[in-house]
Write an enzyme that holds these catalytic residues in place. Sequence first.
Site, PDB file in Angstrom:
ATOM      1  N   CYS A   7      12.514  -4.700  -2.767  1.00 63.33           N
ATOM      2  CA  CYS A   7      12.638  -3.680  -1.734  1.00 63.33           C
ATOM      3  C   CYS A   7      11.441  -2.688  -2.105  1.00 63.33           C
ATOM      4  CB  CYS A   7      13.806  -3.027  -1.720  1.00 63.33           C
ATOM      5  SG  CYS A   7      15.261  -4.056  -1.731  1.00 63.33           S
ATOM      6  N   GLY A  33       9.318  -6.081   1.417  1.00 69.44           N
ATOM      7  CA  GLY A  33      10.651  -6.316   2.129  1.00 69.44           C
ATOM      8  C   GLY A  33      10.369  -6.396   3.637  1.00 69.44           C
ATOM      9  N   ASN A 107      15.904   0.047  -5.223  1.00 72.12           N
ATOM     10  CA  ASN A 107      15.226  -1.089  -5.491  1.00 72.12           C
ATOM     11  C   ASN A 107      15.233  -1.637  -6.869  1.00 72.12           C
ATOM     12  OD1 ASN A 107      11.567  -1.422  -6.019  1.00 72.12           O
ATOM     13  ND2 ASN A 107      13.087  -2.966  -5.621  1.00 72.12           N
ATOM     14  N   GLY A 108      15.946  -2.905  -7.011  1.00 71.49           N
ATOM     15  CA  GLY A 108      15.938  -3.592  -8.354  1.00 71.49           C
ATOM     16  C   GLY A 108      17.626  -4.184  -8.233  1.00 71.49           C
ATOM     17  N   CYS A 387      14.402 -14.245 -12.684  1.00 72.35           N
ATOM     18  CA  CYS A 387      14.372 -12.631 -12.999  1.00 72.35           C
ATOM     19  C   CYS A 387      15.955 -12.285 -12.580  1.00 72.35           C
ATOM     20  CB  CYS A 387      13.332 -12.060 -12.044  1.00 72.35           C
ATOM     21  SG  CYS A 387      13.407 -10.371 -12.220  1.00 72.35           S
ATOM     22  N   CYS A 439       8.046  -6.101 -19.259  1.00 70.37           N
ATOM     23  CA  CYS A 439       9.038  -7.167 -19.211  1.00 70.37           C
ATOM     24  C   CYS A 439       8.121  -8.349 -18.755  1.00 70.37           C
ATOM     25  CB  CYS A 439      10.096  -6.857 -18.321  1.00 70.37           C
ATOM     26  SG  CYS A 439      11.099  -8.351 -18.222  1.00 70.37           S
ATOM     27  N   CYS A 442      10.136 -13.696 -17.037  1.00 68.54           N
ATOM     28  CA  CYS A 442       9.779 -14.709 -16.323  1.00 68.54           C
ATOM     29  C   CYS A 442       9.062 -15.683 -16.797  1.00 68.54           C
ATOM     30  CB  CYS A 442       9.684 -14.333 -15.000  1.00 68.54           C
ATOM     31  SG  CYS A 442       8.045 -13.335 -14.793  1.00 68.54           S
TER      32      CYS A 442
END
Length: 453
Positions: A7, A33, A107-108, A387, A439, A442
């Site tokens: 988002c 989005g 968002n998340g 993810c 991170c 993925c």
Amino acid sequence: MAFKDECGVFGIWPHPEASRQTYLGLYALQHRGQEAAGICSRGATELLLHKAQGYVADVFSPETLDRLSGDAAIGHTRYSTTGGNVASAAHPFLVQGRFGQVALCHNGNLTNTEVLRRRLIEQGQVFTSPSDSEVILALINRACAATLEDAVVEALRQVEGAFSLLILSDTQIMAARDPRGFRPLSLAKLGDAVVFSSESCAFDLVGAEYEREIQPGELLIVDAEGMRSRHPVSGIEPKPCVFEHVYFARPDSFVFSRSVMGTRREMGRLLAKRYPAEVDLVVPVPDSGVSAALGYAEACGAPFEFGLIRNHYVGRTFIEPKQSIRSFGVKIKLNPVRELLKGKRVVLVDDSIVRGTTSRKIVQMVKEAGAAEVHLRISSPPTTHSCFYGIDTPSREHLIAANHTVEEIREFLGADSLGYLTEEDLQTAMTDPGGQGFCYACFNGAYPILPKK
Ligand code: AMP
């Protein structure tokens, strides 16, 4: 049911045309989005909300923006595939509780939503949607704290996972980022107004001046007394999402204090050094491969050409032909430039391969257009893990790189050669030697935090 929230969020305080500015901000964040959009403004006597499914331009009219009066607003643009297109899941969420009206957009993905939701339901809480955001609002309302600010701190100590949040009440606007800072969120100034956005491209559109990121773990509160920061949780290492730089963010944005165009281009340059190819043309898969292809062409010396043209006006509602046309889904979006490709040895550059189905059709399309050779180069490592933090990747069994070798993938795609960026090169492009600063789950399965059931 897993809800994936890729988002964009935008907020402004104070501004005489807050909802119109937010509308513009969301317009610039449309790529984050396309399923739904919403704005909540602080009207003279109450918070006002409008949200619906669809593109930002379709959701709002001049009349709805006039109705969203007031000098402060937050907005959201939402993408969801796994959870389906559920109207009730559109943001912002506006509730009436102990602290009066409170609106929130997010968002998340939280990783302990199910645990929290179960506990809250047992305590008598009801929910109107499967959204994470309602859980956060319930935690705020049930906090022991006496003020909204302290209640938000209490709630943020209970939630885990990825969140970049904007919260609006009749006296305050707040911005918060989870301690790992998975998703981006930045702060800018527009005259006396404070502006928040997922990406800086929205600041450019409204003419706001970029100041800084909201720090991982920071809760920033803005009200009549000014601006102050709190840190509800400490001692956690930041792990912003590298995939924002690989694919998700716009190249003209500044994300995690880095230019997205800059990192993507470097990924392309490093890819060319790692996997050079004797070719006549470097062709991007638009738009996702453009920046990396520029870098690849720069480093390998072959000319960059738009050998595939993208139709930018493909909505989600196009009507498919009843009789199947081969590769229709890709054809409606991309068309090869035969004059450019005919007889040429081509390097095709894209940012990632997820299932492999689209890439296969694109390779085929370029071959059918007459290319003599098609060498595929991917500006990120093989996507081997799903993810949990808000990027919409399918479950592992659908990730082609999770259970196939690079050679098997090359064969499936029908490419003459295939080269992925190495993890080390990706770290170099991110100026993150050793790979501790982001991170990369993925690509390597090293999840900073696992979901709780
Ligand atoms: P496929 O070959 O079917 O795996 O599709 C690869 C394409 O999907 C590439 O062009 C990527 O840019 C794009 N892509 C990667 N991640 C995502 C995502 N989370 N949502 C939508 N498209 C994506």
